[in-house]
Design a protein around this motif. Structure first.
Motif, PDB file in Angstrom:
ATOM      1  N   ALA A 101       0.789  -1.243   0.000  1.00 15.86           N
ATOM      2  CA  ALA A 101       0.000   0.000   0.000  1.00 15.86           C
ATOM      3  C   ALA A 101       0.823   1.296   0.000  1.00 15.86           C
ATOM      4  CB  ALA A 101      -0.980  -0.011   1.178  1.00 15.86           C
ATOM      5  N   PRO A 102       1.812   1.464   0.868  1.00 14.56           N
ATOM      6  CA  PRO A 102       2.507   2.767   0.887  1.00 14.56           C
ATOM      7  C   PRO A 102       3.295   3.056  -0.383  1.00 14.56           C
ATOM      8  CG  PRO A 102       2.977   1.490   2.884  1.00 14.56           C
ATOM      9  CD  PRO A 102       2.317   0.567   1.920  1.00 14.56           C
ATOM     10  N   LEU A 103       3.537   1.984  -1.195  1.00 15.98           N
ATOM     11  CA  LEU A 103       4.366   2.174  -2.391  1.00 15.98           C
ATOM     12  C   LEU A 103       3.527   2.168  -3.663  1.00 15.98           C
ATOM     13  CD1 LEU A 103       7.366  -0.103  -1.406  1.00 15.98           C
ATOM     14  CD2 LEU A 103       7.290   2.393  -1.438  1.00 15.98           C
ATOM     15  N   ARG A 104       2.225   2.139  -3.513  1.00 16.99           N
ATOM     16  CA  ARG A 104       1.343   2.084  -4.681  1.00 16.99           C
ATOM     17  C   ARG A 104       1.622   3.273  -5.599  1.00 16.99           C
ATOM     18  NH1 ARG A 104      -4.234   0.862  -2.469  1.00 16.99           N
ATOM     19  NH2 ARG A 104      -3.182  -1.059  -1.887  1.00 16.99           N
ATOM     20  N   GLY A 105       1.802   2.978  -6.892  1.00 16.66           N
ATOM     21  CA  GLY A 105       1.995   4.077  -7.841  1.00 16.66           C
ATOM     22  C   GLY A 105       3.423   4.549  -7.954  1.00 16.66           C
ATOM     23  N   VAL A 106       4.322   3.965  -7.178  1.00 17.78           N
ATOM     24  CA  VAL A 106       5.718   4.384  -7.243  1.00 17.78           C
ATOM     25  C   VAL A 106       6.413   3.593  -8.352  1.00 17.78           C
ATOM     26  CG1 VAL A 106       7.895   4.447  -5.962  1.00 17.78           C
ATOM     27  CG2 VAL A 106       5.744   4.966  -4.809  1.00 17.78           C
ATOM     28  N   ALA A 107       7.239   4.274  -9.128  1.00 22.12           N
ATOM     29  CA  ALA A 107       7.898   3.621 -10.258  1.00 22.12           C
ATOM     30  C   ALA A 107       8.984   2.660  -9.779  1.00 22.12           C
ATOM     31  CB  ALA A 107       8.512   4.677 -11.184  1.00 22.12           C
ATOM     32  N   LEU A 108       9.222   1.609 -10.549  1.00 19.27           N
ATOM     33  CA  LEU A 108      10.279   0.661 -10.217  1.00 19.27           C
ATOM     34  C   LEU A 108      11.626   1.382 -10.163  1.00 19.27           C
ATOM     35  CD1 LEU A 108       9.359  -2.541 -12.293  1.00 19.27           C
ATOM     36  CD2 LEU A 108       9.011  -2.078  -9.856  1.00 19.27           C
ATOM     37  N   SER A 109      12.526   0.880  -9.320  1.00 16.10           N
ATOM     38  CA  SER A 109      13.875   1.415  -9.141  1.00 16.10           C
ATOM     39  C   SER A 109      13.912   2.747  -8.392  1.00 16.10           C
ATOM     40  CB  SER A 109      14.613   1.614 -10.460  1.00 16.10           C
ATOM     41  OG  SER A 109      14.729   0.392 -11.105  1.00 16.10           O
ATOM     42  N   THR A 110      12.733   3.217  -7.960  1.00 15.86           N
ATOM     43  CA  THR A 110      12.731   4.440  -7.155  1.00 15.86           C
ATOM     44  C   THR A 110      13.418   4.147  -5.818  1.00 15.86           C
ATOM     45  OG1 THR A 110      10.614   5.010  -8.122  1.00 15.86           O
ATOM     46  CG2 THR A 110      11.238   6.201  -6.112  1.00 15.86           C
ATOM     47  N   PRO A 111      14.277   5.074  -5.336  1.00 18.55           N
ATOM     48  CA  PRO A 111      14.868   4.859  -4.006  1.00 18.55           C
ATOM     49  C   PRO A 111      13.779   4.906  -2.930  1.00 18.55           C
ATOM     50  CG  PRO A 111      15.955   6.660  -5.182  1.00 18.55           C
ATOM     51  CD  PRO A 111      14.744   6.305  -5.964  1.00 18.55           C
ATOM     52  N   VAL A 112      13.819   3.988  -1.994  1.00 14.65           N
ATOM     53  CA  VAL A 112      12.852   3.971  -0.886  1.00 14.65           C
ATOM     54  C   VAL A 112      13.604   3.810   0.424  1.00 14.65           C
ATOM     55  CG1 VAL A 112      10.960   3.000  -2.255  1.00 14.65           C
ATOM     56  CG2 VAL A 112      12.507   1.475  -1.015  1.00 14.65           C
ATOM     57  N   ASP A 113      12.942   4.258   1.517  1.00 14.49           N
ATOM     58  CA  ASP A 113      13.479   4.000   2.859  1.00 14.49           C
ATOM     59  C   ASP A 113      12.698   2.858   3.474  1.00 14.49           C
ATOM     60  OD1 ASP A 113      15.438   5.882   2.822  1.00 14.49           O
ATOM     61  OD2 ASP A 113      14.223   7.458   3.756  1.00 14.49           O
ATOM     62  N   LEU A 114      13.441   1.926   4.035  1.00 21.57           N
ATOM     63  CA  LEU A 114      12.823   0.753   4.637  1.00 21.57           C
ATOM     64  C   LEU A 114      12.888   0.919   6.153  1.00 21.57           C
ATOM     65  CD1 LEU A 114      11.782  -2.054   3.597  1.00 21.57           C
ATOM     66  CD2 LEU A 114      14.031  -2.926   4.220  1.00 21.57           C
ATOM     67  N   PHE A 115      11.723   0.953   6.802  1.00 19.32           N
ATOM     68  CA  PHE A 115      11.664   1.080   8.265  1.00 19.32           C
ATOM     69  C   PHE A 115      11.478  -0.298   8.873  1.00 19.32           C
ATOM     70  CE2 PHE A 115      11.201   5.658   9.220  1.00 19.32           C
ATOM     71  CZ  PHE A 115      11.178   6.149   7.927  1.00 19.32           C
ATOM     72  N   VAL A 116      12.381  -0.674   9.764  1.00 21.77           N
ATOM     73  CA  VAL A 116      12.264  -1.995  10.381  1.00 21.77           C
ATOM     74  C   VAL A 116      12.545  -1.883  11.880  1.00 21.77           C
ATOM     75  CG1 VAL A 116      14.635  -2.547   9.663  1.00 21.77           C
ATOM     76  CG2 VAL A 116      13.102  -4.393  10.327  1.00 21.77           C
ATOM     77  N   ARG A 117      11.712  -2.592  12.680  1.00 25.13           N
ATOM     78  CA  ARG A 117      11.840  -2.542  14.138  1.00 25.13           C
ATOM     79  C   ARG A 117      13.069  -3.341  14.579  1.00 25.13           C
ATOM     80  NH1 ARG A 117       8.704   1.649  15.009  1.00 25.13           N
ATOM     81  NH2 ARG A 117       6.570   1.371  14.250  1.00 25.13           N
TER      82      ARG A 117
END
Lengths: 375, 283
Positions: free
Chosen positions: A282-298
């Motif tokens: 859901a939070p990445l819906r519509g985002v193009a492939l290879s776009t830089p993302v931040d991954l939040f992990v506990r």
């Protein structure tokens, strides 16, 4: 204590009733906007927490429910009735203040009986109910004391008793635990929750302490900048934060740099180094492939594995901190957005298995992390 | 003490003042115990006659009148000052606050004599109040305000009000607003909240204000002198008459000593009566 619970049931029965409803409520103080069209429904008997940093509008929302000031826009309803123009003293609320605000010139019993006296309840009945509620908060025998003769925890119980004895339609709590030391706070929290469940009293609780919010609430509304950012159960808020603010405000979070690698039904795949992590889509819906993302992990969702494990990414143990019940490992990792990653390992053997300087691999399970596009 | 090296030099002026005051008090005390020699400024031998003379009805009445006027003034000032102090502390409107502050504080800068003269203009037989009443046809003869206890008290209330308002405002501003909010949340309307919460919690301020007003009025001189005009006498007027009209310094001194003692007694009684309120001060 059946009496208190019964009188509540008279006004509200099933759990789906809405006890307090904020509808597009706006509040301004001069040029500053404290609340921007906030809508929130609190169910009958629910423990709802308003969580956020100072200045986010949570206390303003509580004060609007109490009627200490009126909204500039929108509507507030208590038990279905519009209360925008109803003064505080006709709202049938119970409120607990940060400093308890026990009347210093009255005894414990007089403090508690105040609301009953205002309601013209006969002396005999008043005494009975004061005694009953004192037993509920485990302060039997303290009726004659003055507030200043009580400890902080006892004062808090009196404040709670005073708010509850009038069987309010909604209980409003304004950071009630902030003045208590850590150990007392924990036991008071458990007690408050037990009493709240027993009486099934609708409760709105304001705090900036995310741990408190997660452990007490039925639902949490995370607020910032006068808006509700996310509304959900503590687990939803903690495991599925809807945006970067909620992810970083609630709980500890490691941030890893990655790239969006693909979609797979309900999941997106994020590439972190050589590893592939499956996260909610859901939070990445519509985002193009290879776009830089931040991954939040506990910290507790980050699992240490052998360096060669498949779908693991590498790092080096920089420090170990023994915490008694668990071990905190600080790991240097090329993909980390901050300097070190925090890994919380429940096993006592972590101290010997992953010594300082050891090269380790880390894996993240499916849905154990969330990713947001880099802003 | 050693940690404050400047303390000693800075204490010197205070010590000097204290020595002066104590010496003056000792002189007054000494005079009060001496005999009056008519026609001479020098006092005679030691005697207690001055103090036994104080019990004569003529003088005892002045003492009682003084206490009565002080009491009336303190109470009236309280009733006038409380709403002012309350509005001053509670108003959110900056302009209103400034106006109130000006009303409250300006009498302090005018001096007792000027203020008293302005009251003569208001209260006199041809004064403001009587002119208005007569022109409206409400009264035919002017009402006698001058040279009455009523007139003296009215003027004294005005003189004393700034002190009262300042003391009350200090007391009121220390009351946490959350008490009021708590009372409202428990269902108490504005009147009940005021009567059961704000008023009791402001009692330390009330006691401080009444006590100070009482002591303040006790030493009043110009107001009873000018408005009382010899018909309403307070202790300081009597001291003036005896000291500067009859040159009976020993008796004037004994009046001073007795007046001081009376003030201390009255203030102590007030203080003891207010002791149950001490609980409230910490909040």
């Amino acid at each position: 204590m059946n009496n208190l619970a019964d009188s509540r049931n008279g006004t509200a029965s099933s759990g789906d009733d809405i006890a307090v409803r904020f509808d597009a409520v706006t509040k301004r103080f001069g040029d500053a906007t404290a609340l921007r069209e906030v809508s929130l429904s609190v169910r009958s008997g629910e423990f709802m927490t308003l969580l956020g940093p100072s200045g986010c509008g949570k206390t303003t929302l509580l004060n609007l429910a109490a009627g200490f000031f009126s909204p500039d826009g929108g509507e507030i309803r208590i038990d279905g009735a519009r209360v925008n123009d109803v003064p505080t003293y006709r709202r049938e609320i119970g409120m607990m203040f940060q400093n308890y605000a026990l009347f210093p010139h009255m005894s414990v019993a007089e403090n508690i009986a105040y609301g009953l006296k205002v309601r013209h309840i006969a002396k005999k009945e008043r005494d009975r109910r004061v005694e009953e509620v004192l037993a509920l908060v485990r302060l039997a025998g303290m009726a004659g004391r003055k507030p200043r003769q009580l400890s902080g925890g006892q004062q808090q119980r009196v404040a709670l008793a005073r708010a509850l004895v009038i069987s309010p339609k909604v209980l409003l709590l304004d950071e009630p635990f902030s003045a208590l030391d850590k150990n007392l706070r924990a036991s008071m929290q458990v007690e408050l929750r037990e009493i709240q469940r027993k009486l099934k009293v609708t409760t709105i609780f304001v705090t900036h302490d995310q741990g408190e919010a997660l452990s007490l609430s039925d639902r949490v509304a995370v607020m910032s900048d006068g808006r509700i950012r996310q509304l959900g159960t503590p687990e939803e808020i903690y495991r599925r934060p809807c945006d970067r603010f909620v992810a970083s405000f609630v709980g500890d979070a490691n941030v890893l740099r990655g790239r969006l690698d693909g979609f797979d039904g309900a999941h997106s795949t994020v590439a972190v180094g050589t590893a592939r992590v499956k996260v909610p889509e859901a939070p990445l819906r519509g985002v193009a492939l290879s776009t830089p993302v931040d991954l939040f992990v506990r910290p507790e969702q980050l699992k240490i594995a052998e360096i060669c494990a498949p779908s693991a990414f590498g790092g080096r143990v920089a420090a170990q901190v023994y915490q008694g019940g668990h071990v905190d490992l600080y790991i240097e990792c090329a993909q980390s957005a901050s300097d070190r990653l925090l890994v919380r390992s429940a096993g006592q053997d972590a101290m010997t298995r992953w010594p300082v300087g050891a090269e380790v691999g880390m894996i993240i399970g499916i849905d154990d992390a969330v990713a947001f596009p880099v802003p | 003490m050693n940690a404050q090296p400047f303390l000693r030099p800075f204490t010197a002026p205070a010590v000097l003042c204290t020595v002066g005051l104590v010496a003056a008090m000792a002189a007054v005390l000494q005079f009060s115990l001496r005999a009056y020699v008519p026609g001479s400024l020098e006092p005679g031998g030691f005697t207690l006659a001055n103090f036994s003379d104080l019990l004569k009805p003529l003088y005892a009445k002045v003492f009682l009148d003084t206490v009565w006027i002080c009491f009336l003034t303190a109470i009236c000032t309280l009733f006038v000052g409380y709403p002012l102090a309350f509005a001053l502390v509670r108003t959110q409107n900056a302009i209103l606050k400034s106006i109130l502050l000006v009303i409250v504080v300006t009498p302090l800068f005018l001096g007792e004599v000027v203020r008293t003269y302005s009251w003569i203009i208001v209260l006199g037989n041809n004064g403001f109040i009587n002119s208005v009443l007569m022109n409206l046809g409400i009264v035919r003869q002017p009402i006698q305000f001058m040279f009455t206890t009523f007139g003296v008290v009215v003027a004294l209330v005005h003189v004393t009000m700034p002190v009262m308002v300042v003391m009350l405002a200090a007391g009121l501003s220390h009351i946490d607003r959350d008490y009021q909010k708590a009372a409202e949340s428990l269902g108490a309307g504005p009147v009940r909240t005021f009567l059961t919460i704000t008023l009791p919690l402001s009692m330390p301020g009330v006691v401080a204000g009444v006590t100070t007003a009482f002591a303040w009025t006790f030493s009043a001189f110009a107001t009873p002198q000018l408005i009382g005009g010899g018909k309403v006498n307070m202790i300081s007027n009597l001291v003036y008459q005896l000291g500067f009209a009859s040159f009976n310094f020993p008796f004037a001194a004994s009046l001073c000593v007795a007046g001081l003692a009376l003030t201390i007694v009255v203030l102590t009684v007030l203080r003891l009566a207010a002791r149950p309120l001490d609980d409230l001060k910490a909040h």
